[in-house]
Design a protein around this motif. Structure first.
Motif, PDB file in Angstrom:
ATOM      1  N   ARG A 111     -20.392 -94.828  21.501  1.00  0.00           N
ATOM      2  CA  ARG A 111     -19.587 -94.291  22.615  1.00  0.00           C
ATOM      3  C   ARG A 111     -20.466 -94.001  23.819  1.00  0.00           C
ATOM      4  O   ARG A 111     -20.097 -94.268  24.953  1.00  0.00           O
ATOM      5  N   LYS A 112     -21.630 -93.439  23.575  1.00  0.00           N
ATOM      6  CA  LYS A 112     -22.534 -93.094  24.677  1.00  0.00           C
ATOM      7  C   LYS A 112     -22.993 -94.339  25.432  1.00  0.00           C
ATOM      8  O   LYS A 112     -22.979 -94.366  26.660  1.00  0.00           O
TER       9      LYS A 112
ATOM     10  N   THR B 173     -27.753 -88.443  21.036  1.00  0.00           N
ATOM     11  CA  THR B 173     -26.921 -88.527  19.831  1.00  0.00           C
ATOM     12  C   THR B 173     -27.480 -87.628  18.727  1.00  0.00           C
ATOM     13  O   THR B 173     -26.742 -86.855  18.100  1.00  0.00           O
ATOM     14  N   LEU B 174     -28.778 -87.743  18.509  1.00  0.00           N
ATOM     15  CA  LEU B 174     -29.405 -86.976  17.429  1.00  0.00           C
ATOM     16  C   LEU B 174     -29.365 -85.479  17.737  1.00  0.00           C
ATOM     17  O   LEU B 174     -29.177 -84.656  16.842  1.00  0.00           O
ATOM     18  N   GLN B 175     -29.491 -85.169  19.024  1.00  0.00           N
ATOM     19  CA  GLN B 175     -29.404 -83.768  19.425  1.00  0.00           C
ATOM     20  C   GLN B 175     -28.033 -83.199  19.076  1.00  0.00           C
ATOM     21  O   GLN B 175     -27.910 -82.095  18.559  1.00  0.00           O
ATOM     22  N   GLU B 176     -27.004 -84.001  19.350  1.00  0.00           N
ATOM     23  CA  GLU B 176     -25.631 -83.584  19.027  1.00  0.00           C
ATOM     24  C   GLU B 176     -25.459 -83.339  17.534  1.00  0.00           C
ATOM     25  O   GLU B 176     -24.664 -82.521  17.110  1.00  0.00           O
ATOM     26  N   LEU B 177     -26.218 -84.100  16.740  1.00  0.00           N
ATOM     27  CA  LEU B 177     -26.113 -83.968  15.285  1.00  0.00           C
ATOM     28  C   LEU B 177     -27.049 -82.882  14.746  1.00  0.00           C
ATOM     29  O   LEU B 177     -27.184 -82.712  13.538  1.00  0.00           O
ATOM     30  N   GLY B 178     -27.714 -82.176  15.664  1.00  0.00           N
ATOM     31  CA  GLY B 178     -28.523 -81.034  15.238  1.00  0.00           C
ATOM     32  C   GLY B 178     -29.945 -81.364  14.826  1.00  0.00           C
ATOM     33  O   GLY B 178     -30.614 -80.571  14.168  1.00  0.00           O
ATOM     34  N   VAL B 179     -30.434 -82.554  15.187  1.00  0.00           N
ATOM     35  CA  VAL B 179     -31.814 -82.907  14.865  1.00  0.00           C
ATOM     36  C   VAL B 179     -32.747 -82.164  15.845  1.00  0.00           C
ATOM     37  O   VAL B 179     -32.493 -82.170  17.051  1.00  0.00           O
ATOM     38  N   PRO B 180     -33.813 -81.505  15.324  1.00  0.00           N
ATOM     39  CA  PRO B 180     -34.703 -80.732  16.203  1.00  0.00           C
ATOM     40  C   PRO B 180     -35.386 -81.606  17.253  1.00  0.00           C
ATOM     41  O   PRO B 180     -35.681 -82.781  16.996  1.00  0.00           O
ATOM     42  N   ALA B 181     -35.662 -80.987  18.407  1.00  0.00           N
ATOM     43  CA  ALA B 181     -36.247 -81.715  19.535  1.00  0.00           C
ATOM     44  C   ALA B 181     -37.569 -82.374  19.158  1.00  0.00           C
ATOM     45  O   ALA B 181     -37.860 -83.505  19.566  1.00  0.00           O
ATOM     46  N   ALA B 182     -38.379 -81.670  18.372  1.00  0.00           N
ATOM     47  CA  ALA B 182     -39.689 -82.229  18.006  1.00  0.00           C
ATOM     48  C   ALA B 182     -39.511 -83.517  17.206  1.00  0.00           C
ATOM     49  O   ALA B 182     -40.219 -84.508  17.419  1.00  0.00           O
ATOM     50  N   THR B 183     -38.529 -83.526  16.316  1.00  0.00           N
ATOM     51  CA  THR B 183     -38.260 -84.721  15.506  1.00  0.00           C
ATOM     52  C   THR B 183     -37.791 -85.869  16.392  1.00  0.00           C
ATOM     53  O   THR B 183     -38.206 -87.012  16.213  1.00  0.00           O
ATOM     54  N   ILE B 184     -36.920 -85.546  17.353  1.00  0.00           N
ATOM     55  CA  ILE B 184     -36.429 -86.579  18.271  1.00  0.00           C
ATOM     56  C   ILE B 184     -37.594 -87.174  19.060  1.00  0.00           C
ATOM     57  O   ILE B 184     -37.666 -88.387  19.272  1.00  0.00           O
TER      58      ILE B 184
END
Lengths: 121, 323
Positions: free
Chosen positions: A23-24, A93-104
């Protein structure tokens, strides 16, 4: 140590990510043309493989595949700015799913290694 | 460059060329219709060599395992030995048992099969004319519990199969059927909202799916949209009115231009569907008919929040003249 793919929940988490990511990119004027294919299910399957790879999950993509798969898009003008936009959308997308910023950040860094393959350089 | 072996001949497939295109160049192509990997008319069998995944897209597992593939979607990357799909084992004999004019454009054809034929309402079959193996896909509007199969055949200008089915073939004429195929059938939680939208004879599978859903005790709201450029493309008004008497069913008929008969609104299907307040995150959708509209609606529903997996679609790609 388990991969990010396993940490975020494996295939079901990727399924959830695909719809959000797709979608994004369809809504992102910078890159939507590259993703607006006639067969949405085929597009979604490719994105699932891409996200799985980005997260270090089981995938069958190699640098050579990425090069071959994007060659026709490079001819249409695919460039660094588009690559960056895709990474940005995946990050959001990953941020929306709650993945930590460091991991992203780690994921974005490892995707950077594909840049030259994707852009056929 | 891949080499194709077929019926004792050997043919070079050019880079990017499909098996169908290569065999057409050689003058020995199998029957085909949509040429876009949708309708399964050009089914063939690989007897040696490996197939690209796209060649078997949408085929049932048992068929994949037998090496069956779609000639139009198969762009071989290595040498391939191919044969005609084994007709006898894959086909069912049927006869034309009924013909009823539904509108200037659409004729209802009923078929009886000689042996039991398992399918889900909304799936499609390949209808094969025995005399020349002309093959075209048609969706099923009937339910498996009914004694005959029901197809809605649109008269395609210059269309050989539609002219034959609508005007030429006598009642009692034999046809061969292959299939069923396709993902357009009822599959939902009983409370789920259902959204069905189609143009022209895309109505056939949608009506089948709605009747199937009601038959299976579906309790959620059902919205059925039938759209056409002009009113002449609408049909089945009486049966849709009857369906709409069911408390859970709402039927909307729309045209884009020209006169609007009673009960018909003038608006695009996409605007109607998107503007009707459906709970798209929870609903399931089926889209059938004109490919441009099906693709547009699918994209709009997806962007509006519907999961891609909740949208089943069946674009009706008309065969090019002479195919």
């Amino acid at each position: 140590m388990s991969s990010i793919y396993e940490q975020i929940g494996g295939a079901p988490a990727v399924d959830a990510a695909v719809d959000i990511f797709y979608r994004k990119v369809l809504a992102d004027d910078r890159i939507s043309d590259f993703f607006d294919g006639t067969d949405m299910d085929a597009q979604a399957a490719k994105q699932k493989a891409f996200i799985t790879m980005a997260l270090g999950g089981p995938n069958q993509y190699t640098g050579k595949d990425m090069r071959a798969a994007h060659k026709h898009l490079v001819k249409r003008g695919l460039s660094d700015s588009h690559f960056d936009a895709v990474v940005e959308n995946l990050g959001a997308t990953l941020q929306e799913l709650g993945v930590p910023a460091a991991t992203i950040g780690t994921i974005a860094e490892s995707l950077g290694g594909l840049r030259n393959d994707v852009l056929d350089r | 460059m891949a080499r194709l072996t077929y019926r004792g001949g050997s043919f070079e497939a050019e880079d990017g060329e499909s098996v169908l295109e290569c065999l057409e160049r050689a003058g020995c192509a199998p029957p085909s219709s949509c040429r876009s990997g949708q309708c399964q008319s050009c089914l063939m069998k690989a007897t040696s060599g490996s197939l690209p995944p796209a060649a078997q897209q949408g085929l049932k597992d048992a068929w994949r395992a037998q090496g069956l593939f779609l000639a139009c979607a198969c762009r071989p990357t290595e040498d391939l030995e191919v044969a005609d799909a084994d007709g006898g084992a894959l086909e069912v004999a049927a006869t034309i048992t009924g013909r009823e004019v539904l509108s200037d454009e659409v004729v209802r054809i009923r078929l009886a099969t000689g042996s039991p034929f398992e399918y889900r309402a909304g799936q499609f079959v390949s209808v094969i004319r025995p005399s020349d193996r002309l093959t075209r896909p048609y969706s099923l509007a009937s339910l498996p519990s009914e004694p005959q199969l029901e197809l809605h055949v649109r008269r395609v200008p210059g269309g050989r199969m539609s002219a034959w089915l609508c005007d030429e073939a006598p009642i009692g004429e034999p046809v061969q059927l292959r299939g069923p195929a396709g993902e357009c059938f009822y599959l939902a939680g009983e409370e789920q909202p259902l959204v069905l939208a189609g143009t022209s004879t895309g109505l056939a599978p949608l009506v089948g799916i709605v009747r199937d859903a009601l038959d299976r005790g579906h309790r959620g709201p059902i919205a059925l949209y039938h759209g056409s450029v002009r009113a002449s493309g609408l049909y089945l008004a009486d049966e849709l009115d009857t369906l709409a008497t069911h408390p859970n069913v709402r039927v909307v008929r729309s045209v884009l231009e020209g006169p609007t008969p009673d009960g018909v609104v003038q608006e695009g299907l996409d605007a109607l569907v998107l503007g009707s307040g459906h709970d798209l995150k929870a609903a399931r959708a089926w889209l059938c008919g004109a490919p441009e509209l099906v693709r547009l609606l699918k994209k709009k529903l997806f962007l509006a929040g519907m999961p891609l997996k909740a949208i089943a679609s069946d674009p009706f790609v008309v065969a090019p003249a002479g195919a």
